[in-house]
Design a protein around this motif. Structure first.
Motif, PDB file in Angstrom:
ATOM      1  N   LEU A  20      74.821  41.820 -12.060  1.00 10.40           N
ATOM      2  CA  LEU A  20      74.126  40.554 -11.832  1.00 10.40           C
ATOM      3  C   LEU A  20      75.129  39.433 -11.572  1.00 10.40           C
ATOM      4  O   LEU A  20      76.220  39.432 -12.128  1.00 10.40           O
ATOM      5  N   THR A  21      74.720  38.481 -10.739  1.00 15.96           N
ATOM      6  CA  THR A  21      75.545  37.303 -10.479  1.00 15.96           C
ATOM      7  C   THR A  21      74.852  36.091 -11.099  1.00 15.96           C
ATOM      8  O   THR A  21      73.748  36.208 -11.649  1.00 15.96           O
ATOM      9  N   HIS A  22      75.464  34.933 -10.986  1.00 15.26           N
ATOM     10  CA  HIS A  22      74.853  33.707 -11.510  1.00 15.26           C
ATOM     11  C   HIS A  22      73.729  33.217 -10.612  1.00 15.26           C
ATOM     12  O   HIS A  22      72.911  32.404 -11.032  1.00 15.26           O
ATOM     13  N   ASN A  23      73.664  33.701  -9.380  1.00 19.72           N
ATOM     14  CA  ASN A  23      72.628  33.290  -8.439  1.00 19.72           C
ATOM     15  C   ASN A  23      71.462  34.274  -8.509  1.00 19.72           C
ATOM     16  O   ASN A  23      71.523  35.370  -7.957  1.00 19.72           O
ATOM     17  N   LYS A  24      70.390  33.860  -9.205  1.00 16.50           N
ATOM     18  CA  LYS A  24      69.249  34.752  -9.408  1.00 16.50           C
ATOM     19  C   LYS A  24      68.652  35.242  -8.093  1.00 16.50           C
ATOM     20  O   LYS A  24      68.234  36.378  -7.981  1.00 16.50           O
ATOM     21  N   GLN A  25      68.628  34.381  -7.103  1.00 15.70           N
ATOM     22  CA  GLN A  25      68.021  34.759  -5.832  1.00 15.70           C
ATOM     23  C   GLN A  25      68.828  35.837  -5.121  1.00 15.70           C
ATOM     24  O   GLN A  25      68.262  36.700  -4.468  1.00 15.70           O
ATOM     25  N   ASP A  26      70.144  35.790  -5.239  1.00 20.00           N
ATOM     26  CA  ASP A  26      70.979  36.809  -4.607  1.00 20.00           C
ATOM     27  C   ASP A  26      70.906  38.154  -5.320  1.00 20.00           C
ATOM     28  O   ASP A  26      71.303  39.171  -4.763  1.00 20.00           O
ATOM     29  N   ASN A  27      70.417  38.151  -6.538  1.00 20.99           N
ATOM     30  CA  ASN A  27      70.369  39.389  -7.317  1.00 20.99           C
ATOM     31  C   ASN A  27      69.275  40.353  -6.863  1.00 20.99           C
ATOM     32  O   ASN A  27      69.416  41.563  -7.014  1.00 20.99           O
ATOM     33  N   TYR A  38      55.889  44.979  -5.584  1.00 21.54           N
ATOM     34  CA  TYR A  38      54.651  44.327  -5.999  1.00 21.54           C
ATOM     35  C   TYR A  38      55.016  43.266  -7.034  1.00 21.54           C
ATOM     36  O   TYR A  38      55.897  43.468  -7.856  1.00 21.54           O
ATOM     37  N   VAL A  39      54.316  42.128  -7.011  1.00 20.42           N
ATOM     38  CA  VAL A  39      54.500  41.101  -8.030  1.00 20.42           C
ATOM     39  C   VAL A  39      53.153  40.884  -8.706  1.00 20.42           C
ATOM     40  O   VAL A  39      52.138  40.717  -8.038  1.00 20.42           O
ATOM     41  N   LYS A  40      53.180  40.909 -10.038  1.00 18.85           N
ATOM     42  CA  LYS A  40      51.957  40.708 -10.825  1.00 18.85           C
ATOM     43  C   LYS A  40      52.135  39.488 -11.712  1.00 18.85           C
ATOM     44  O   LYS A  40      53.111  39.362 -12.435  1.00 18.85           O
ATOM     45  N   ALA A  41      51.183  38.555 -11.625  1.00 18.34           N
ATOM     46  CA  ALA A  41      51.223  37.374 -12.485  1.00 18.34           C
ATOM     47  C   ALA A  41      49.805  36.915 -12.781  1.00 18.34           C
ATOM     48  O   ALA A  41      48.936  36.998 -11.918  1.00 18.34           O
ATOM     49  N   ALA A  42      49.604  36.444 -13.994  1.00 13.97           N
ATOM     50  CA  ALA A  42      48.351  35.780 -14.366  1.00 13.97           C
ATOM     51  C   ALA A  42      48.726  34.338 -14.677  1.00 13.97           C
ATOM     52  O   ALA A  42      49.519  34.078 -15.576  1.00 13.97           O
ATOM     53  N   VAL A  43      48.175  33.417 -13.914  1.00 12.80           N
ATOM     54  CA  VAL A  43      48.536  32.015 -14.052  1.00 12.80           C
ATOM     55  C   VAL A  43      47.276  31.201 -14.296  1.00 12.80           C
ATOM     56  O   VAL A  43      46.282  31.342 -13.573  1.00 12.80           O
ATOM     57  N   SER A  67      60.655  32.424 -15.254  1.00 15.81           N
ATOM     58  CA  SER A  67      61.961  32.439 -14.575  1.00 15.81           C
ATOM     59  C   SER A  67      62.014  33.546 -13.524  1.00 15.81           C
ATOM     60  O   SER A  67      62.465  33.333 -12.395  1.00 15.81           O
ATOM     61  N   VAL A  68      61.529  34.723 -13.891  1.00 16.01           N
ATOM     62  CA  VAL A  68      61.508  35.855 -12.957  1.00 16.01           C
ATOM     63  C   VAL A  68      60.573  35.550 -11.790  1.00 16.01           C
ATOM     64  O   VAL A  68      60.932  35.752 -10.630  1.00 16.01           O
ATOM     65  N   PHE A  69      59.373  35.034 -12.080  1.00 17.55           N
ATOM     66  CA  PHE A  69      58.418  34.733 -11.014  1.00 17.55           C
ATOM     67  C   PHE A  69      58.936  33.644 -10.084  1.00 17.55           C
ATOM     68  O   PHE A  69      58.834  33.756  -8.869  1.00 17.55           O
ATOM     69  N   THR A  70      59.492  32.590 -10.660  1.00 14.21           N
ATOM     70  CA  THR A  70      60.023  31.507  -9.837  1.00 14.21           C
ATOM     71  C   THR A  70      61.091  32.031  -8.890  1.00 14.21           C
ATOM     72  O   THR A  70      61.110  31.704  -7.707  1.00 14.21           O
ATOM     73  N   SER A  71      61.972  32.862  -9.424  1.00 13.98           N
ATOM     74  CA  SER A  71      63.065  33.407  -8.628  1.00 13.98           C
ATOM     75  C   SER A  71      62.564  34.281  -7.488  1.00 13.98           C
ATOM     76  O   SER A  71      62.927  34.090  -6.332  1.00 13.98           O
ATOM     77  N   ILE A  72      61.699  35.242  -7.795  1.00 11.53           N
ATOM     78  CA  ILE A  72      61.271  36.175  -6.739  1.00 11.53           C
ATOM     79  C   ILE A  72      60.336  35.502  -5.742  1.00 11.53           C
ATOM     80  O   ILE A  72      60.394  35.785  -4.540  1.00 11.53           O
ATOM     81  N   LEU A  73      59.509  34.586  -6.209  1.00  9.88           N
ATOM     82  CA  LEU A  73      58.615  33.898  -5.276  1.00  9.88           C
ATOM     83  C   LEU A  73      59.388  32.978  -4.350  1.00  9.88           C
ATOM     84  O   LEU A  73      59.065  32.859  -3.173  1.00  9.88           O
ATOM     85  N   SER A  74      60.435  32.339  -4.860  1.00 11.24           N
ATOM     86  CA  SER A  74      61.210  31.437  -4.006  1.00 11.24           C
ATOM     87  C   SER A  74      61.999  32.197  -2.945  1.00 11.24           C
ATOM     88  O   SER A  74      62.227  31.677  -1.860  1.00 11.24           O
ATOM     89  N   THR A  75      62.394  33.433  -3.236  1.00 14.90           N
ATOM     90  CA  THR A  75      63.126  34.228  -2.244  1.00 14.90           C
ATOM     91  C   THR A  75      62.183  34.936  -1.291  1.00 14.90           C
ATOM     92  O   THR A  75      62.593  35.374  -0.220  1.00 14.90           O
ATOM     93  N   GLN A  76      60.925  35.065  -1.676  1.00 11.48           N
ATOM     94  CA  GLN A  76      59.923  35.821  -0.926  1.00 11.48           C
ATOM     95  C   GLN A  76      60.383  37.256  -0.679  1.00 11.48           C
ATOM     96  O   GLN A  76      60.076  37.861   0.342  1.00 11.48           O
TER      97      GLN A  76
END
Length: 191
Positions: free
Chosen positions: A148-155, A35-40, A178-187
């Motif tokens: 963890l690696t340097h590639n947030k999406q691969d993590n 689950y992803v929770k964000a208030a934007v 940063s966390v939201f951008t990463s997880i949303l971009s990887t879907q």
């Protein structure tokens, strides 16, 4: 059937799976349901004031967060959220800290506020720290994952795989941009 009751199998199976989505994901994919929770805000901001804790949401949405947390065995945040907000990341109705969700922290450089971490661990909360750096502390409630690696999406697949191994079938990803951008971009999430 033996008692004269009409039984029909496979009625609305998609609704049945929706009722057990965490269980189904764990057994099909060997990972938690995410689950992803964000208030934007309308201008794309997730926090209006970095100096003070300020909610952008309503009482109803805060209650929904509590419901989401109650479905999950872990809450995942970035180190920035910990250091800025010093959050409880708890289910408010549960007083016993040992039954609270695991706190999973993404902290590549081990920058976590160690005072907050020590207080949280001493209060009985279990913390899993994902990092790349050497860990400078030990505690019975702390699990360190220097993976963890340097590639947030691969993590993300690695983080969820490790949480699954700890018995987590549902994880709520909260945190900063940063966390939201990463997880949303990887879907790499489910709801």
């Amino acid at each position: 059937k033996q008692n004269g009751i009409v039984v029909m199998a496979h009625v609305l199976p998609e609704h049945g799976i929706a009722c057990i989505c965490e269980f189904a994901m764990a057994h099909k994919q060997q990972r938690p349901y995410v689950y992803v929770k964000a208030a934007v805000s309308s201008n794309g901001m997730i926090a209006p004031n970095k100096e003070k804790l300020h909610y952008m949401t309503s009482k109803t949405s805060l209650q929904k967060v509590q419901q989401l947390r109650s479905w999950c065995q872990a809450i995942c945040v970035g180190v920035g959220t910990i250091n800025t907000d010093r959050p409880r990341l708890s289910i408010r109705e549960i007083k016993d800290q040992t039954n609270q969700p695991i706190i999973a922290i993404l902290d590549p450089l081990f920058r976590v506020d160690t005072t907050w971490l020590a207080q949280t661990l001493d209060a009985g909360r279990k913390v899993v720290l994902f990092t790349q750096a050497p860990i400078l502390m030990a505690h019975k409630n702390l699990t360190c994952m220097p993976t963890l690696t340097h590639n947030k999406q691969d993590n993300w697949p690695m983080v969820f795989s490790e949480l699954y191994k700890l018995g987590v079938h549902g994880v709520l990803v909260e945190g900063g941009s940063s966390v939201f951008t990463s997880i949303l971009s990887t879907q790499y999430f489910d709801a």
